[in-house]
Design an enzyme around this catalytic site. Structure first.
Site, PDB file in Angstrom:
ATOM      1  N   TYR A   1       0.833  -1.202   0.000  1.00 54.11           N
ATOM      2  CA  TYR A   1       0.000   0.000   0.000  1.00 54.11           C
ATOM      3  C   TYR A   1       0.873   1.261   0.000  1.00 54.11           C
ATOM      4  O   TYR A   1       1.881   1.310   0.689  1.00 54.11           O
ATOM      5  CB  TYR A   1      -0.886   0.062   1.255  1.00 54.11           C
TER       6      TYR A   1
ATOM      7  N   GLU B   1     -19.671   2.294  21.019  1.00 53.43           N
ATOM      8  CA  GLU B   1     -20.530   2.758  19.916  1.00 53.43           C
ATOM      9  C   GLU B   1     -20.977   4.210  20.079  1.00 53.43           C
ATOM     10  O   GLU B   1     -21.633   4.764  19.190  1.00 53.43           O
ATOM     11  CB  GLU B   1     -21.758   1.838  19.817  1.00 53.43           C
TER      12      GLU B   1
END
Ligand SMILES: [Zn+2]
Ligand SMILES: [Zn+2]
Length: 439
Positions: free
Chosen positions: A334, A410
Site C-alpha cells: 500500500y 458505539e
C-alpha cells in the site's frame, strides 16, 4: 425595508456558519434518530464477521438496505464490494464515501452479548474470526449516512457514491482485492469521483473526538522475503558448511542500519521489521537454507527506493561475504495514506462544526497502513480517525486493534454519521474543480 433588515440581521448573527443550515439541522436530527438502528446493524455485523473477499453476508445486508433506500446499487464489485449512487436533487460534484467491510483471523475474547463465535480455516490454521479493527462500525455508520442523505435527497447537491470495500486487511494469498481492485474495476469512474472521504474508528481515541492530519498520515507498506542459501553439513563440522543461520543472523543485524543510518528520519518515520525466520530441523545439522520475511513501513514516498535498494544490497552482499546467496523478494503493497493538504484545509471546519473545535485534534502520523491510500492516489481524499474508546478508560486500558480484546464504544457512531453528512454538504457547497495537490 423590514425584510432586508431582517435578512441583514440574520446574516450578521449566523453569517455563513453552517450550524443553522436547515439541511444540516435535519441531518443531525436524523442521525440522532437512527443511531439505535445503526448500533443494531453494527452488532449484527460484529457477530457475523467475514474475512477479506468473503464478505458475502455483509454485502447482502448492505445491498438490501441501499436498495430499500432507492439507491442505484451495484454488487460484486472487486468480488464482494457494493457501490451505490445517490443522485441529489441539485447539480454538484461527485463525492465518494468509503467503508471497509472485512474482519480478521482473530479469536474474540470480549465479553459482549454479540461476541463473534465464527471460526474458519486461514492459511491452513483453524482460527476465530473477529471484527478486530472496527470495520463493522464503518459499515454500519455508512449505511446510516446513506439513510440520512436519502432523507434529504432533493436538497443534496451532486451525486454521492457509497463505496463498501472488501479486503482492506489484504486479500487471501493469490487473490486480488481491496481498494486497488475496486479502482481497477472502475469504481472512481462513471460518474467520475471529485473527492473521497473515509474514516477509521480508533480504539485509543475517546468517543467524541476526531483526529486528522494533512499530508502523510498512515505509512506505506511493503513486504519482503529473503531466502539465504548456503551449504548443508553436519553440525560438528561447520567448516564444511556455508552456514545460512549465521549468515541470516548477520543479515538481520545489518538490516537495522537501513533505518538508523540510511534514511533522513526528519521527513518521516520508517520501519524495517523481520517478523519471521525459519531454518533448520535438528541441533546437529547446519541446514541448506534459511527463509525470513518482514515488513517495511515509511511515511515519505521517496524513502521506498532507499529502503528497497539497501535491503537488497545488505542482504545480498552480507550473504556474499559468507559465500552464501540471498534471494530477496519485495512485494509493493500500500502507498502512503496521504490527505490532500488543500482538501484537508478546506474540510477541517466541517469536522470542527460537528465535533466542536476542541474535539478535532491534529494527530501524529502512524506507521500502520490503510489501502484507502489507493483512492487518494487517484482523487483528492481525506481520511480521519473517529474516537471509539470508552470515556471511563485510559489509553493504557484499551486493547490495540487486531487483538482479541479489541473493543469499540458505539457512542461515537452518531458523530461519524454527522461528520460524513456535513463533509458532503460543505464540499458540494464549496466545490470548484480541485486537482490533487502536488506531493
Ligand atoms: Zn486493521
Ligand atoms: Zn482497519
Amino acid at each position: 425595508m423590514k425584510n432586508s433588515i431582517l435578512a441583514a440581521l440574520l446574516l450578521i448573527s449566523f453569517g455563513s456558519h453552517g450550524a443553522v443550515d436547515p439541511i444540516k439541522k435535519r441531518m443531525d436530527q436524523m442521525a440522532k434518530e437512527i443511531e439505535k438502528k445503526v448500533i443494531t446493524w453494527r452488532r449484527d455485523f460484529h457477530e457475523h464477521p467475514e474475512l477479506g473477499n468473503r464478505e458475502f453476508r455483509t454485502s447482502e445486508k448492505i445491498a438490501a438496505h441501499l436498495k430499500a433506500l432507492g439507491l442505484e446499487v451495484k454488487t460484486g464489485v472487486a468480488k464482494t464490494g457494493v457501490v451505490a449512487l445517490l443522485k441529489g436533487g441539485k447539480p454538484g460534484p461527485v463525492i465518494a464515501l468509503r467503508a471497509d467491510m472485512d474482519g480478521l483471523p482473530v479469536t474474540e475474547r470480549v465479553d459482549v452479548p454479540f461476541v463473534s463465535k465464527v471460526t474458519t480455516e486461514y492459511n491452513g490454521q483453524q482460527t476465530g474470526v473477529m471484527h478486530a479493527c472496527g470495520h463493522d462500525g464503518h459499515v454500519a455508520i455508512l449505511m446510516g449516512v446513506a439513510e440520512v442523505l436519502a432523507g434529504v435527497k432533493s436538497e443534496v447537491k451532486g451525486t454521492i457514491k457509497f463505496i463498501f470495500q472488501p479486503a482492506e486487511e489484504g486479500a487471501p494469498q493469490g487473490e486480488e482485492g481491496g481498494a486497488a481492485l475496486m479502482i481497477k474495476e472502475g469504481v472512481l469512474e462513471n460518474p467520475k469521483v471529485d473527492a473521497i472521504f473515509g474514516l477509521h474508528l480508533n480504539a485509543q481515541t475517546p468517543i467524541g473526538q476526531i483526529k486528522y492530519r494533512p499530508g502523510g498520515t498512515m505509512a506505506a507498506v511493503d513486504f519482503f522475503s529473503v531466502k539465504v542459501k548456503g551449504k548443508q553439513s553436519h553440525g560438528a563440522y561447520p567448516w564444511l558448511s556455508i552456514d545460512p543461520i549465521v549468515t541470516a543472523s548477520q543479515i538481520v543485524n545489518n538490516l537495522q542500519t537501513i533505518v538508523s543510518r540510511k534514511l533522513d528520519l526528519t521527513s518521516g518515520a520508517a520501519v524495517v521489521t523481520v517478523g519471521a525466520i525459519h531454518g533448520g530441523i535438528r541441533q546437529n545439522i547446519i541446514p541448506e537454507e534459511v527463509n525470513m520475511m518482514g515488513t517495511i513501513r515509511y511515511l515519505d514516498a521517496p524513502m521506498q527506493k532507499v529502503i528497497h535498494d539497501n535491503l537488497r544490497q545488505v542482504a545480498e552482499k552480507t550473504a556474499e561475504s559468507q559465500g552464501a546467496k540471498a534471494d530477496v523478494k519485495i512485494d509493493v503493497m500500500y502507498p502512503v495514506t496521504y490527505n490532500d493538504p488543500a482538501l484537508t484545509d478546506q474540510m477541517v471546519g466541517s469536522l470542527e462544526e460537528v465535533a466542536g473545535k476542541d474535539n478535532v485534534l491534529l494527530t501524529p502520523a502512524v506507521t500502520g497502513a490503510e489501502d484507502f491510500s489507493f483512492f487518494q492516489q487517484k482523487v483528492p481524499g481525506l481520511f480521519f480517525f473517529l474516537g471509539g474508546a470508552p470515556l471511563n478508560k485510559s489509553q493504557a486500558q484499551t486493547a490495540p486493534h487486531h487483538t482479541p480484546d479489541f473493543y469499540i464504544d458505539e457512542g461515537g457512531f452518531e458523530l461519524g454519521i454527522r461528520a460524513f453528512c456535513h463533509l458532503v454538504v460543505d464540499y458540494a457547497d464549496q466545490h470548484k474543480s480541485t486537482k490533487i495537490s502536488s506531493r
